[in-house]
Design a protein around this motif. Structure first.
Motif, short mmCIF file in Angstrom:
data_model
loop_
_atom_site.label_atom_id
_atom_site.label_comp_id
_atom_site.label_asym_id
_atom_site.label_seq_id
_atom_site.Cartn_x
_atom_site.Cartn_y
_atom_site.Cartn_z
N ARG A 244 0.74 -1.21 -0.25
CA ARG A 244 -0.08 0.03 -0.03
C ARG A 244 0.79 1.23 -0.08
N VAL B 102 3.83 2.58 2.68
CA VAL B 102 4.39 1.61 3.73
C VAL B 102 6.06 1.43 3.80
N SER C 298 3.61 -2.09 7.01
CA SER C 298 4.01 -1.24 8.10
C SER C 298 3.76 -1.75 9.49
N THR D 156 3.26 0.09 11.64
CA THR D 156 2.48 1.25 12.33
C THR D 156 1.22 1.52 11.57
N ASP D 157 0.93 0.62 10.49
CA ASP D 157 -0.18 0.62 9.84
C ASP D 157 -0.93 -0.51 9.80
N ARG D 158 -1.76 -0.82 10.62
CA ARG D 158 -2.72 -2.06 10.60
C ARG D 158 -3.50 -2.57 9.05
N SER E 100 -2.27 -1.91 6.17
CA SER E 100 -1.32 -2.54 5.29
C SER E 100 -0.96 -4.10 5.51
N LYS F 230 9.06 -0.38 9.37
CA LYS F 230 9.18 0.62 10.61
C LYS F 230 9.21 -0.36 11.83
N THR G 195 3.43 -0.27 17.72
CA THR G 195 2.61 -1.25 16.58
C THR G 195 1.40 -1.53 16.67
N ASP G 196 1.02 -1.66 15.46
CA ASP G 196 -0.58 -1.99 15.27
C ASP G 196 -0.66 -3.32 15.03
#
Length: 258
Positions: free
Chosen positions: A63, A66, A144, A146-148, A150, A176, A183-184
């Motif tokens: 995505r 990311v 990532s 930090t991006d659930r 993705s 990341k 973290t997500d």
């Protein structure tokens, strides 16, 4: 696709840190800075240490935001963009990496040609994805930490990009990872994903690379140490897949025609 090999079973993991390994790494460095190679360029080795080159095309998928472009920059020893900018089209980057094979004790120079395409360009132009897929040897799927969203998009990415390419190596990379405290994507979800998909899953940090004494220039050797696990992982998966395709190693039972 052949079942992924056990990490460290194909390529000697820490060989790049040995005196012999450092001698080979010298050809992709210049005064401790990474050398940048164009599509038609290659490292020059002294005749006594001339080695074979194995070339591969790798499409980086994920995505927007990311860290696809940042990952390729880190692998190539380039400055990582501080601010995210959507890649306007297809961007290709060549990375060379010498590795020593476990079975033969032979050194091979791996040439990775990374293809990175912006998500907007992929959606706008129908020919972009087929161009990236054509003759690809590996697909790197990024998410990532930090991006659930993705991470949850990975199955869709795998289906869309790799569905019609069963013989292509597939690897997943979480970017990341240095922000893991925020973290997500918890560890239990990573474990469940690995069990479900049986794919190699690596982690990379997004912190800026270490600098030389001048405070400005990226430290080439330190940068290589930071990404060696990714480059070795790619070399291992791709070499193993080639050996299976050539009939030198047995196929997994699920890959054998009935």
């Amino acid at each position: 696709m052949a079942r992924p090999p056990t990490p460290g079973s194909v390529v000697v993991p820490d060989w790049h840190e040995s005196p012999e390994g450092k001698e080979y790494l010298a050809c992709i460095l210049r005064k401790n800075r990474r050398r940048v190679f164009g599509l038609l360029e290659r490292p020059v080795l002294p005749p006594p240490v001339a080695i074979d080159t194995a070339s591969y095309k790798i499409f980086v998928s994920g995505r927007s935001g990311v860290g696809k472009t940042a990952l390729v920059a880190k692998l190539a020893g380039l400055e990582v963009p501080v601010v995210h900018h959507e890649t306007p089209g297809i961007q290709t980057t060549v990375v060379f990496w010498p590795a020593k094979l476990q079975a033969s004790n032979r050194v091979v120079m791996f040439r990775f040609e990374f293809w990175d395409c912006g998500e907007c360009a992929l959606k706008k132009f129908d020919h972009m994805l087929p161009a990236c897929q054509e003759k690809a040897d590996a697909f790197l799927f990024l998410f990532s930490f930090t991006d659930r969203a993705s991470f949850e998009d990975l199955p869709g990415q795998l289906a869309r990009v790799a569905r019609d390419a069963p013989g292509v190596v597939r690897m997943v990379i979480g970017s990341k990872f240095d922000q893991y405290m925020h973290t997500d994507v918890p560890e239990r979800d990573l474990t469940a994903f690995r069990q479900a998909w049986e794919l190699p899953l690596l982690r990379v940090k997004s912190v800026p690379g270490r600098r030389l004494a001048d405070g400005r220039t990226l430290d080439g050797r330190a940068g290589l140490a930071d990404v060696a696990h990714v480059l070795n992982g790619l070399a291992e998966q791709l070499w193993h897949q080639d050996q299976v395709a050539a009939g030198l190693l047995p196929r997994s039972p699920e890959d054998t025609p009935s």
